[in-house]
Design an enzyme around this catalytic site. Structure first.
Site, PDB file in Angstrom:
ATOM      1  N   LYS A   1       0.820  -1.223   0.000  1.00 38.92           N
ATOM      2  CA  LYS A   1       0.000   0.000   0.000  1.00 38.92           C
ATOM      3  C   LYS A   1       0.848   1.265   0.000  1.00 38.92           C
ATOM      4  CE  LYS A   1      -4.280  -1.913   1.627  1.00 38.92           C
ATOM      5  NZ  LYS A   1      -5.211  -2.113   2.736  1.00 38.92           N
TER       6      LYS A   1
ATOM      7  N   ARG B   1      -3.038  -9.990   5.636  1.00 40.95           N
ATOM      8  CA  ARG B   1      -3.580 -10.062   4.266  1.00 40.95           C
ATOM      9  C   ARG B   1      -2.491  -9.572   3.321  1.00 40.95           C
ATOM     10  NH1 ARG B   1      -6.133  -6.898   0.492  1.00 40.95           N
ATOM     11  NH2 ARG B   1      -7.814  -7.914  -0.685  1.00 40.95           N
TER      12      ARG B   1
HETATM   13  N1  HH2 Z   1      -7.300  -3.895   1.380  1.00 42.60           N
HETATM   14  C1  HH2 Z   1      -7.714  -4.026   0.113  1.00 42.60           C
HETATM   15  C2  HH2 Z   1      -8.853  -4.777  -0.201  1.00 42.60           C
HETATM   16  N2  HH2 Z   1      -9.546  -5.411   0.763  1.00 42.60           N
HETATM   17  N3  HH2 Z   1      -9.807  -5.988   3.033  1.00 42.60           N
HETATM   18  C3  HH2 Z   1      -9.395  -5.890   4.299  1.00 42.60           C
HETATM   19  N4  HH2 Z   1     -10.067  -6.530   5.268  1.00 42.60           N
HETATM   20  N5  HH2 Z   1      -8.297  -5.151   4.645  1.00 42.60           N
HETATM   21  C4  HH2 Z   1      -7.566  -4.480   3.733  1.00 42.60           C
HETATM   22  O1  HH2 Z   1      -6.588  -3.794   4.116  1.00 42.60           O
HETATM   23  C5  HH2 Z   1      -7.982  -4.540   2.363  1.00 42.60           C
HETATM   24  C6  HH2 Z   1      -9.128  -5.329   2.048  1.00 42.60           C
HETATM   25  C7  HH2 Z   1      -6.936  -3.348  -0.968  1.00 42.60           C
HETATM   26  O2  HH2 Z   1      -5.960  -4.234  -1.466  1.00 42.60           O
HETATM   27  P1  HH2 Z   1      -6.124  -5.064  -2.820  1.00 42.60           P
HETATM   28  O3  HH2 Z   1      -7.237  -6.043  -2.713  1.00 42.60           O
HETATM   29  O4  HH2 Z   1      -4.811  -5.645  -3.196  1.00 42.60           O
HETATM   30  O5  HH2 Z   1      -6.454  -3.967  -3.883  1.00 42.60           O
HETATM   31  P2  HH2 Z   1      -7.762  -3.586  -4.681  1.00 42.60           P
HETATM   32  O6  HH2 Z   1      -8.808  -3.179  -3.686  1.00 42.60           O
HETATM   33  O7  HH2 Z   1      -7.322  -2.453  -5.571  1.00 42.60           O
HETATM   34  O8  HH2 Z   1      -8.220  -4.789  -5.462  1.00 42.60           O
END
Ligand code: HH2
Length: 282
Positions: A225, A260
């Site tokens: 992030k 995660r």
């Molecule tokens: N971060 C993202 C998505 N879902 N869920 C939880 N519980 N906690 C988090 O920090 C979190 C999450 C963002 O990361 P990513 O899925 O890699 O990206 P994107 O939302 O762009 O698909």
């Protein structure tokens, strides 16, 4: 369907038996995720990636069909289901519990009917119908804090006391879930790094993880992030692996229950070294 005892859920069992934080491997079946958008957008690539993360030792898989990065456009629900369900069906027999990252009650219901063990909701089950979608099952749930909504959340996040406000929000969401019939043992909480937060808010929350863990097991999502980019000076998400692993270890030390991450093998190696240096018996 009536709630089963919390013990029957595989995520609850894994949390109870853990000696280290569980490693949740991210599978983004999207074209626009902030780090890996487009790489696993088709079912075949996503399934192959999920199997790779299982081979690397993921304790849980987190499947997402809608990016929630700052500025992301919402995805129609039919499209989100069409992305997630084939991957879920392909990996649900692998022995690794599957979480589905969704804000939408219809997607939650379809995912749970198709064998998901956990719902990971960045909206903390606040959408009408979301609590009910989870309450009538034995699924685990991750309740995440987010100020605003993804399209605009980073425009002007504002807090008087970020730690107090996020803690109060998560405590209230836990109580709302329990009142609706979700067993306390099925609930995981997450301060939501990067979700309507300035850099200093993320740092303050990272430093308060151990205090949050008093409420419920904590999931920490730092992986690649922007706060890692700020701390390391790495503009590209591709260059944030080492910083992400350092943050994961920090979270582990603060008592996080689930990490995660995009990078399962690197995170597991770091945890193994950390644990042995800490002196835990094998
Ligand atoms: N971060 C993202 C998505 N879902 N869920 C939880 N519980 N906690 C988090 O920090 C979190 C999450 C963002 O990361 P990513 O899925 O890699 O990206 P994107 O939302 O762009 O698909």
């Amino acid at each position: 369907m009536q709630s089963d005892p919390a013990r029957t859920n595989p995520v609850v069992t894994a949390l109870a038996q853990r000696r280290l934080p569980l490693v949740m491997g991210i599978v983004n079946i999207t074209s626009d995720s902030f780090h890996d958008g487009g790489r696993f957008a088709n079912a075949g690539a996503a399934i192959a990636h999920a199997h790779r993360l299982i081979d690397e030792g993921a304790d849980i898989l987190d499947l997402g069909g809608e990016s929630t990065r700052p500025g992301a456009a919402p995805v129609p629900m039919d499209e989100e289901m069409a992305r997630v369900l084939p991957v879920l069906e392909a990996v649900r027999g692998s022995g690794v519990p599957v979480s589905v990252d969704t804000r939408h009650p219809a997607v939650m219901r379809a995912a749970l009917a198709a064998g998901a063990a956990m719902i990971n909701d960045v909206n903390a089950l606040r959408t009408p119908g979301a609590i009910e979608a989870v309450a009538g099952t034995d699924a685990s749930v991750c309740l995440m804090h987010m100020q605003g909504e993804p399209r605009t959340m980073q425009e002007e996040p504002r807090y008087a006391d970020v730690v107090a406000e996020v803690t109060a929000f998560l405590a209230a969401r836990i109580e709302a879930c329990i009142a609706a019939g979700i067993d306390r043992g099925r609930i995981v909480i997450d301060p939501g790094f990067g979700f309507g937060k300035r850099f200093e808010d993320n740092v303050a929350l990272a430093r308060s993880l151990s205090a949050l863990a008093v409420l419920a097991p904590v999931l920490a999502g730092f992986s690649r992030k922007s706060m890692i980019g700020v701390m390391t000076g790495r503009a590209s998400t591709a260059d944030r692996l080492a910083g992400s692993v350092a943050a994961a270890l920090w979270a582990a030390r603060q008592g996080a229950a689930i990490l995660r991450v995009h990078d399962v093998a690197a995170t597991r190696d770091a945890l193994a070294v950390w644990r042995q240096l800490e002196g835990e018996k094998q």
